[in-house]
Design a protein around this motif. Sequence first.
Motif, mmCIF file in Angstrom:
data_model
loop_
_atom_site.group_PDB
_atom_site.id
_atom_site.type_symbol
_atom_site.label_atom_id
_atom_site.label_comp_id
_atom_site.label_asym_id
_atom_site.label_seq_id
_atom_site.Cartn_x
_atom_site.Cartn_y
_atom_site.Cartn_z
ATOM 1 N N VAL A 98 0.843 -1.196 0.000
ATOM 2 C CA VAL A 98 0.000 0.000 0.000
ATOM 3 C C VAL A 98 0.880 1.248 0.000
ATOM 4 C CG1 VAL A 98 -1.638 1.361 1.367
ATOM 5 C CG2 VAL A 98 -1.975 -1.106 1.110
ATOM 6 N N PHE A 99 1.968 1.210 0.763
ATOM 7 C CA PHE A 99 2.841 2.372 0.881
ATOM 8 C C PHE A 99 3.872 2.463 -0.249
ATOM 9 C CE2 PHE A 99 1.384 1.777 5.247
ATOM 10 C CZ PHE A 99 1.042 3.072 5.584
ATOM 11 N N ALA A 100 4.425 1.320 -0.642
ATOM 12 C CA ALA A 100 5.571 1.377 -1.551
ATOM 13 C C ALA A 100 5.453 0.444 -2.751
ATOM 14 C CB ALA A 100 6.851 1.038 -0.775
ATOM 15 N N GLY A 101 4.299 -0.167 -2.958
ATOM 16 C CA GLY A 101 4.148 -1.130 -4.047
ATOM 17 C C GLY A 101 4.445 -0.542 -5.412
ATOM 18 N N ALA A 102 3.901 0.647 -5.692
ATOM 19 C CA ALA A 102 4.111 1.270 -6.999
ATOM 20 C C ALA A 102 5.584 1.600 -7.213
ATOM 21 C CB ALA A 102 3.258 2.531 -7.116
#
Length: 262
Positions: A243-247
């Motif tokens: 959610v925080f760093a997936g992209a």
Amino acid sequence: MILLVTLSALLGLAVGSFLNVVVHRVPAGRSVVRPSSRCPGCDRGILRRDNVPVLSWLVLRGRCRHCGTGISVRYPVVELLTGLLFAAVAWQVGLSWALPAYLYLTAIAVALSAIDLDVHRLPDAIVLPSYLVTSVLLLVASLGTGDWYALVRALVGGVALLAVYFALFVVRPGGMGFGDVKLAGVLGLYLGWLGWSELLVGAFLAFLVGGVVSIGLVAFGRAGRRSRIPFGPFMLLGAVTAVFAGAALGQWYVGLFGLTAA
């Protein structure tokens, strides 16, 4: 933004207090509503002033006001952790239609991780209703944003991750519990709504972190090769991290090959 983060943190502290009840009662099949919180030592009800998240535990020095029975440090830890995670999610997601959905994910992540570590189970009482709650919250998010592709992607992600975990469950019986399979569908909905990168990164991190921790436990003699290590916390950690760093992680990985993440 500061106001949103502060309010979310306060909400998280209150939710964390309730999650302590959930973690204690749900595995035993007890109601989370009745009776009200009571001291396990003297069975007296907890006063409202003694039920303020974190602060009451500090004031009482971790003991019951009436009988002096010790109160586990996990209670304020769960409350504080939930408050911090709610604040972080609010900062990441912002004031958006999707915020309630991802705050709910945060809440069940804390509760299910604690329960799985305690009793090696992911209770249906939490996981199965989460399919309905998650679907409604993500539907509202898509209604508010007009991003219907995100909702379709969520459904595909939920089905895909559920299918992958079910296949692993069938191919290697005993490698994971069926509760992990059921939880996978919920996490697939959340990660798929955010994007393909988040879905792939969240799924991959669960196995990466789970494998590293398991090898470490065996290497240091804290577990044997046949020890059952709960996998739910790794799944939830992978999902929350995505959610925080997936992209960003997805973009970094494909960038190594000179490509661009979708």
